[in-house]
Design a protein around this motif. Structure first.
Motif, mmCIF file in Angstrom:
data_model
loop_
_atom_site.group_PDB
_atom_site.id
_atom_site.type_symbol
_atom_site.label_atom_id
_atom_site.label_comp_id
_atom_site.label_asym_id
_atom_site.label_seq_id
_atom_site.Cartn_x
_atom_site.Cartn_y
_atom_site.Cartn_z
ATOM 1 N N LYS A 77 0.883 -1.161 0.000
ATOM 2 C CA LYS A 77 0.000 0.000 0.000
ATOM 3 C C LYS A 77 0.922 1.213 0.000
ATOM 4 O O LYS A 77 1.878 1.270 0.775
ATOM 5 C CB LYS A 77 -0.883 -0.021 1.243
ATOM 6 C CG LYS A 77 -1.844 1.117 1.311
ATOM 7 C CD LYS A 77 -2.702 1.023 2.564
ATOM 8 C CE LYS A 77 -3.643 2.201 2.622
ATOM 9 N NZ LYS A 77 -4.455 2.165 3.845
ATOM 10 N N ILE A 78 0.662 2.173 -0.880
ATOM 11 C CA ILE A 78 1.560 3.319 -0.988
ATOM 12 C C ILE A 78 0.866 4.603 -0.543
ATOM 13 O O ILE A 78 -0.356 4.741 -0.651
ATOM 14 C CB ILE A 78 2.108 3.481 -2.423
ATOM 15 C CG1 ILE A 78 0.979 3.640 -3.427
ATOM 16 C CG2 ILE A 78 3.001 2.330 -2.800
ATOM 17 C CD1 ILE A 78 1.456 4.009 -4.818
ATOM 18 N N LYS A 79 1.677 5.493 -0.022
ATOM 19 C CA LYS A 79 1.237 6.844 0.324
ATOM 20 C C LYS A 79 2.313 7.803 -0.159
ATOM 21 O O LYS A 79 3.499 7.588 0.079
ATOM 22 C CB LYS A 79 1.059 6.989 1.836
ATOM 23 C CG LYS A 79 -0.096 6.211 2.402
ATOM 24 C CD LYS A 79 -0.239 6.472 3.888
ATOM 25 C CE LYS A 79 -1.366 5.644 4.476
ATOM 26 N NZ LYS A 79 -1.490 5.836 5.926
ATOM 27 N N HIS A 80 1.898 8.839 -0.854
ATOM 28 C CA HIS A 80 2.835 9.849 -1.336
ATOM 29 C C HIS A 80 2.918 10.963 -0.305
ATOM 30 O O HIS A 80 1.913 11.391 0.252
ATOM 31 C CB HIS A 80 2.385 10.415 -2.682
ATOM 32 C CG HIS A 80 2.348 9.379 -3.762
ATOM 33 N ND1 HIS A 80 3.479 8.853 -4.325
ATOM 34 C CD2 HIS A 80 1.310 8.761 -4.374
ATOM 35 C CE1 HIS A 80 3.145 7.968 -5.236
ATOM 36 N NE2 HIS A 80 1.826 7.887 -5.285
ATOM 37 N N LYS A 81 4.137 11.420 -0.053
ATOM 38 C CA LYS A 81 4.354 12.469 0.940
ATOM 39 C C LYS A 81 5.247 13.550 0.341
ATOM 40 O O LYS A 81 6.275 13.252 -0.274
ATOM 41 C CB LYS A 81 5.013 11.869 2.184
ATOM 42 C CG LYS A 81 5.154 12.837 3.309
ATOM 43 C CD LYS A 81 5.727 12.171 4.543
ATOM 44 C CE LYS A 81 5.849 13.194 5.649
ATOM 45 N NZ LYS A 81 6.488 12.640 6.828
ATOM 46 N N SER A 82 4.851 14.785 0.539
ATOM 47 C CA SER A 82 5.653 15.913 0.054
ATOM 48 C C SER A 82 6.952 15.982 0.840
ATOM 49 O O SER A 82 7.009 15.659 2.021
ATOM 50 C CB SER A 82 4.881 17.217 0.227
ATOM 51 O OG SER A 82 3.675 17.159 -0.470
ATOM 52 N N ASN A 83 8.000 16.413 0.167
ATOM 53 C CA ASN A 83 9.291 16.575 0.837
ATOM 54 C C ASN A 83 9.880 17.931 0.446
ATOM 55 O O ASN A 83 9.209 18.750 -0.188
ATOM 56 C CB ASN A 83 10.226 15.413 0.472
ATOM 57 C CG ASN A 83 10.421 15.277 -1.020
ATOM 58 O OD1 ASN A 83 10.259 16.230 -1.765
ATOM 59 N ND2 ASN A 83 10.766 14.082 -1.463
ATOM 60 N N SER A 84 11.117 18.174 0.806
ATOM 61 C CA SER A 84 11.718 19.484 0.537
ATOM 62 C C SER A 84 11.853 19.752 -0.965
ATOM 63 O O SER A 84 11.741 20.899 -1.401
ATOM 64 C CB SER A 84 13.074 19.595 1.225
ATOM 65 O OG SER A 84 13.928 18.562 0.802
ATOM 66 N N LYS A 85 12.083 18.712 -1.760
ATOM 67 C CA LYS A 85 12.170 18.908 -3.218
ATOM 68 C C LYS A 85 10.816 19.337 -3.780
ATOM 69 O O LYS A 85 10.745 20.162 -4.689
ATOM 70 C CB LYS A 85 12.637 17.632 -3.902
ATOM 71 C CG LYS A 85 14.089 17.334 -3.701
ATOM 72 C CD LYS A 85 14.484 16.101 -4.476
ATOM 73 C CE LYS A 85 15.926 15.757 -4.211
ATOM 74 N NZ LYS A 85 16.325 14.529 -4.921
ATOM 75 N N THR A 86 9.744 18.773 -3.250
ATOM 76 C CA THR A 86 8.408 19.156 -3.703
ATOM 77 C C THR A 86 8.173 20.645 -3.455
ATOM 78 O O THR A 86 7.685 21.364 -4.327
ATOM 79 C CB THR A 86 7.332 18.338 -2.961
ATOM 80 O OG1 THR A 86 7.662 16.962 -3.020
ATOM 81 C CG2 THR A 86 5.959 18.562 -3.557
ATOM 82 N N HIS A 87 8.543 21.094 -2.269
ATOM 83 C CA HIS A 87 8.365 22.511 -1.926
ATOM 84 C C HIS A 87 9.267 23.409 -2.779
ATOM 85 O O HIS A 87 8.851 24.490 -3.208
ATOM 86 C CB HIS A 87 8.646 22.737 -0.446
ATOM 87 C CG HIS A 87 7.821 21.891 0.466
ATOM 88 N ND1 HIS A 87 6.446 21.771 0.367
ATOM 89 C CD2 HIS A 87 8.164 21.108 1.505
ATOM 90 C CE1 HIS A 87 5.995 20.959 1.299
ATOM 91 N NE2 HIS A 87 7.027 20.534 2.001
ATOM 92 N N LEU A 88 10.494 22.945 -3.041
ATOM 93 C CA LEU A 88 11.415 23.729 -3.868
ATOM 94 C C LEU A 88 10.894 23.851 -5.299
ATOM 95 O O LEU A 88 10.891 24.949 -5.875
ATOM 96 C CB LEU A 88 12.805 23.088 -3.871
ATOM 97 C CG LEU A 88 13.850 23.771 -4.749
ATOM 98 C CD1 LEU A 88 14.166 25.169 -4.235
ATOM 99 C CD2 LEU A 88 15.113 22.938 -4.817
#
Length: 132
Positions: A77-88
């Motif tokens: 089961k997968i969950k996507h999570k924002s990280n610092s690259k996403t914010h950049l």
């Protein structure tokens, strides 16, 4: 000796601080052997210790794996999570394309970290990092 030929002296000791004490080194006699441990077995049977290692490469998509905790063959089961690259990426797209474009990285799983979980025991199995 220093570069100019004079000898170097040790720095003065600090007041109120005791010197560090190290533990005595361990020898092979200090480590218990498997034969010395109390292992329950019936008759002449020997118990086996099985170590499960995973060589599965996780991806952005759900992957078939054997869970090392509940030992069942599952599709993660997968969950996507924002990280610092996403914010950049969102910040850079906001500067280039305006406020509407800054939401694009939050909609693309390639710009987010993908966390994989076992659907049976809900244990975290690993993650696949966002694309560089």
């Amino acid at each position: 000796m220093s570069k100019d030929g004079s000898t170097l002296e040790a720095p003065p000791a600090y007041a109120g601080i005791s010197p560090a004490v190290s533990a005595p080194p361990l020898s092979n006699e200090d480590v218990p052997k498997l034969d010395d441990m109390n292992v329950k077995s019936e008759g002449n049977q020997k118990e086996e210790i099985i170590v499960i290692t995973s060589t599965t490469h996780l991806k952005h998509k759900s992957t078939n794996v054997i869970c090392p905790y509940c030992l069942t063959n599952v599709k993660t089961k997968i969950k996507h999570k924002s990280n610092s690259k996403t914010h950049l990426y969102g910040f850079l797209l906001c500067l280039i394309g305006g406020i509407i474009c800054c939401t694009i990285p939050y909609c693309l799983p390639q710009c987010q970290t993908t966390n994989h979980y076992c659907p049976n025991c809900k244990t975290f199995l690993g993650c696949y990092p966002a694309a560089p």
